[in-house]
Scaffold this active site. Structure first.
Site, PDB file in Angstrom:
ATOM      1  N   LEU A  44       0.817  -1.224   0.000  1.00 41.98           N
ATOM      2  CA  LEU A  44       0.000   0.000   0.000  1.00 41.98           C
ATOM      3  C   LEU A  44       0.840   1.260   0.000  1.00 41.98           C
ATOM      4  O   LEU A  44       1.759   1.382   0.802  1.00 41.98           O
ATOM      5  CB  LEU A  44      -0.824   0.067   1.298  1.00 41.98           C
TER       6      LEU A  44
ATOM      7  N   GLY B 210       4.143   3.200  -4.202  1.00 41.74           N
ATOM      8  CA  GLY B 210       4.564   3.610  -5.540  1.00 41.74           C
ATOM      9  C   GLY B 210       4.323   2.569  -6.609  1.00 41.74           C
ATOM     10  O   GLY B 210       4.666   2.771  -7.771  1.00 41.74           O
TER      11      GLY B 210
ATOM     12  N   GLY C 140       1.291   1.507  -7.365  1.00 42.42           N
ATOM     13  CA  GLY C 140      -0.051   1.676  -7.931  1.00 42.42           C
ATOM     14  C   GLY C 140      -1.131   0.795  -7.345  1.00 42.42           C
ATOM     15  O   GLY C 140      -2.036   0.347  -8.049  1.00 42.42           O
TER      16      GLY C 140
ATOM     17  N   SER D 141      -3.546   1.683  -5.436  1.00 41.59           N
ATOM     18  CA  SER D 141      -4.853   2.350  -5.473  1.00 41.59           C
ATOM     19  C   SER D 141      -5.502   2.183  -6.845  1.00 41.59           C
ATOM     20  O   SER D 141      -6.692   1.874  -6.952  1.00 41.59           O
ATOM     21  CB  SER D 141      -4.710   3.834  -5.133  1.00 41.59           C
ATOM     22  N   ALA D 142      -4.713   2.341  -7.906  1.00 38.34           N
ATOM     23  CA  ALA D 142      -5.268   2.206  -9.247  1.00 38.34           C
ATOM     24  C   ALA D 142      -5.714   0.768  -9.494  1.00 38.34           C
ATOM     25  O   ALA D 142      -6.792   0.528 -10.059  1.00 38.34           O
ATOM     26  CB  ALA D 142      -4.225   2.623 -10.284  1.00 38.34           C
ATOM     27  N   ALA D 143      -4.898  -0.205  -9.052  1.00 41.90           N
ATOM     28  CA  ALA D 143      -5.242  -1.613  -9.279  1.00 41.90           C
ATOM     29  C   ALA D 143      -6.534  -1.964  -8.546  1.00 41.90           C
ATOM     30  O   ALA D 143      -7.412  -2.652  -9.098  1.00 41.90           O
ATOM     31  CB  ALA D 143      -4.092  -2.512  -8.825  1.00 41.90           C
TER      32      ALA D 143
ATOM     33  N   ASP E 256      -1.713   5.917 -13.922  1.00 43.74           N
ATOM     34  CA  ASP E 256      -1.755   4.662 -13.151  1.00 43.74           C
ATOM     35  C   ASP E 256      -2.952   3.811 -13.558  1.00 43.74           C
ATOM     36  O   ASP E 256      -2.842   2.593 -13.729  1.00 43.74           O
ATOM     37  CB  ASP E 256      -1.878   4.957 -11.642  1.00 43.74           C
TER      38      ASP E 256
HETATM   39  N1  LIG Z   1      -5.363  -4.210  -0.561  1.00 38.88           N
HETATM   40  C1  LIG Z   1      -6.051  -3.074  -0.387  1.00 38.88           C
HETATM   41  N2  LIG Z   1      -7.192  -3.065   0.310  1.00 38.88           N
HETATM   42  C2  LIG Z   1      -7.870  -1.911   0.469  1.00 38.88           C
HETATM   43  N3  LIG Z   1      -7.478  -0.710   0.016  1.00 38.88           N
HETATM   44  C3  LIG Z   1      -6.358  -0.674  -0.678  1.00 38.88           C
HETATM   45  C4  LIG Z   1      -5.587  -1.837  -0.935  1.00 38.88           C
HETATM   46  N4  LIG Z   1      -4.504  -1.483  -1.667  1.00 38.88           N
HETATM   47  C5  LIG Z   1      -4.602  -0.130  -1.831  1.00 38.88           C
HETATM   48  N5  LIG Z   1      -5.701   0.348  -1.258  1.00 38.88           N
HETATM   49  C6  LIG Z   1      -6.073   1.762  -1.184  1.00 38.88           C
HETATM   50  O1  LIG Z   1      -5.087   2.527  -1.881  1.00 38.88           O
HETATM   51  C7  LIG Z   1      -4.436   3.453  -0.970  1.00 38.88           C
HETATM   52  C8  LIG Z   1      -2.980   3.668  -1.356  1.00 38.88           C
HETATM   53  O2  LIG Z   1      -2.964   4.486  -2.521  1.00 38.88           O
HETATM   54  P1  LIG Z   1      -1.808   5.499  -2.860  1.00 38.88           P
HETATM   55  O3  LIG Z   1      -2.167   6.122  -4.152  1.00 38.88           O
HETATM   56  O4  LIG Z   1      -1.512   6.366  -1.688  1.00 38.88           O
HETATM   57  O5  LIG Z   1      -0.549   4.544  -3.039  1.00 38.88           O
HETATM   58  P2  LIG Z   1      -0.195   3.550  -4.201  1.00 38.88           P
HETATM   59  O6  LIG Z   1      -1.257   3.591  -5.235  1.00 38.88           O
HETATM   60  O7  LIG Z   1       0.120   2.217  -3.615  1.00 38.88           O
HETATM   61  O8  LIG Z   1       1.158   4.167  -4.739  1.00 38.88           O
HETATM   62  P3  LIG Z   1       1.362   5.233  -5.951  1.00 38.88           P
HETATM   63  O9  LIG Z   1       0.084   5.956  -6.148  1.00 38.88           O
HETATM   64  O10 LIG Z   1       2.483   6.082  -5.493  1.00 38.88           O
HETATM   65  O11 LIG Z   1       1.740   4.352  -7.098  1.00 38.88           O
HETATM   66  C9  LIG Z   1      -4.597   2.805   0.378  1.00 38.88           C
HETATM   67  O12 LIG Z   1      -4.527   3.788   1.403  1.00 38.88           O
HETATM   68  C10 LIG Z   1      -5.981   2.202   0.256  1.00 38.88           C
HETATM   69  O13 LIG Z   1      -6.971   3.170   0.439  1.00 38.88           O
HETATM   70  C1  LIG Z   2       2.422  11.024  -8.355  1.00 36.96           C
HETATM   71  C2  LIG Z   2       1.540  10.495  -9.484  1.00 36.96           C
HETATM   72  O1  LIG Z   2       2.010  11.056 -10.701  1.00 36.96           O
HETATM   73  C3  LIG Z   2       1.709   8.971  -9.629  1.00 36.96           C
HETATM   74  C4  LIG Z   2       1.361   8.142  -8.438  1.00 36.96           C
HETATM   75  O2  LIG Z   2       1.569   6.766  -8.746  1.00 36.96           O
HETATM   76  C5  LIG Z   2       0.118  10.907  -9.225  1.00 36.96           C
HETATM   77  C6  LIG Z   2      -0.795  10.711 -10.420  1.00 36.96           C
HETATM   78  O3  LIG Z   2      -0.317  10.586 -11.556  1.00 36.96           O
HETATM   79  O4  LIG Z   2      -2.036  10.750 -10.217  1.00 36.96           O
HETATM   80 MG   LIG Z   3      -1.892   5.444  -6.107  1.00 29.72          MG
END
Ligand SMILES: Nc1ncnc2c1ncn2[C@@H]1O[C@H](COP(=O)(O)OP(=O)(O)OP(=O)(O)O)[C@@H](O)[C@H]1O
Ligand SMILES: C[C@@](O)(CCO)CC(=O)[O-]
Ligand SMILES: [Mg+2]
EC number: 2.7.1.36
Length: 328
Positions: A113, A116, A118, A120-122, A164
């Protein structure tokens, strides 16, 4: 019940700058979030997430208006997770016109989580895909990506790019510039990931870069320069020139660091990779903590990272050729 999975990603180039209309090139990797969605007889939402805390948690509520439910996990995590699932379910209801249906949502994810890669996108892509299919509608990939983007946009406080979510929905390497999203031919890259065990808050980090960009012209120039690196990177990618890709990744990391989104452990991992002979290394995603991405066809970088203080895990990442996968 419908179950879909969607991959995480690393950025070869362009995170943060992509929020302001510069191009970016993320690449989907084989770490996935799986989301199951089952329609309920009432209009409640029940979320079971396996990976948000070591023990996992279950929450059941009638909607965010009910206030935070009573469960034993960090409130910020819970609010964030509910934000993504609420957002995804809102999109499902919007697509299908079924405003009153409730769902049991189960999330299982291999993606750390906030690191970096992704997550949240997945989660957004897989939840919208499974939710719409549960109600009998299968979305085209472009619409799925667009709706997942809307979810990220809202949760990240109105500041997000399509990079993402498009990458997670379609898989492979992609190029995103504003609302122009396309797939790229990419060579099979020797991607190594280092993870410091930590996380950064994407919304806050994006807001920090926005602030710098508004305050200093040189910060705005830095964002534009990242765009230039990405354009050069696309040429290197097309020419399969891994040494040039590495040099450009190193430069990209330096500019992200100048924008304040690196950290001591990300920098240590980047230097460990470079010293081990990687062609290049940079942080990936929002930064603040989490993961770096390096290019190294040998095992040296992965081994060096495993001995680097502050690095909790290192692994070779395979390109995910397919984005969303429909499992049930
Ligand atoms: N397995 C999961 N179960 C529930 N919520 C999740 C899960 N994985 C991610 N999330 C949601 O996504 C959020 C993390 O998103 P965030 O955009 O901050 O980081 P990221 O997507 O992992 O990294 P980045 O955006 O830098 O690539 C978590 O706080 C949660 O709300
Ligand atoms: C930091 C950022 O560029 C990527 C996060 O994975 C934010 C976004 O593109 O929404
Ligand atoms: Mg994210």
């Amino acid at each position: 019940m419908a179950v879909s999975s969607a991959p995480g990603k690393v950025y070869l180039f362009g995170e943060h700058a992509v929020v302001y209309g510069e191009p970016a090139v993320p690449c989907a990797i084989e770490v996935r979030a799986r989301v199951g969605v089952e329609q309920r007889a009432d209009s409640k939402l029940r979320i079971h997430a396996e990976d948000l805390s070591l023990d996992g948690f279950t929450v059941e509520y009638g909607g965010t208006a009910d206030g935070p439910p009573d469960v034993d996990v960090q409130e910020s995590l819970l609010t964030a997770a509910m934000g993504y699932v609420d957002g995804a379910i809102k999109q499902v209801r919007d697509v299908t016109g079924e405003d009153e249906v409730g769902f049991d949502v189960t999330i299982e994810s291999d993606i750390p989580l906030g690191a970096g890669l992704g997550s949240s996108a997945a989660v957004a892509v897989a939840a919208i895909d499974a939710g719409t299919r549960e109600l009998g509608t299968t979305l085209e990939t472009d619409e799925l990506a667009e709706r997942a983007y809307q979810t990220e946009y809202e949760v990240q406080g109105g500041q997000a790019s399509r990079a993402d979510t498009f990458c997670s929905a379609t898989g492979g390497a992609v190029r995103v510039e504003g609302d122009d999203c396309r797939s790229l031919e990419a060579p099979d890259l020797p991607i190594v990931v280092g993870f410091d065990g930590g996380a950064g808050d994407t919304g806050k980090l994006v807001a920090g870069v926005r602030g710098l960009r508004e305050e200093y012209e040189f910060a705005a120039d830095t964002v534009e320069s990242i765009g230039e690196i990405v354009r050069n990177g696309e040429e290197a990618l097309a020419a399969d020139d891994i040494e040039e890709l590495g040099r450009l990744m190193n430069f990209n990391h330096g500019l992200l660091s100048a924008l304040g989104v690196s950290s001591r452990s990300l920098d240590s991992m980047v230097w460990a990779a470079r010293n081990a002979g990687a062609h290049g290394a940079k942080l990936t995603g929002a930064g603040g903590g989490g993961c770096i991405v390096a290019l190294d066809p040998t095992d040296e970088t992965e081994t060096a990272l495993s001995y680097t203080p502050g690095c909790e895990d290192s692994f070779r990442a395979e390109l995910a050729e397919t984005g969303v996968e429909r499992l049930e």
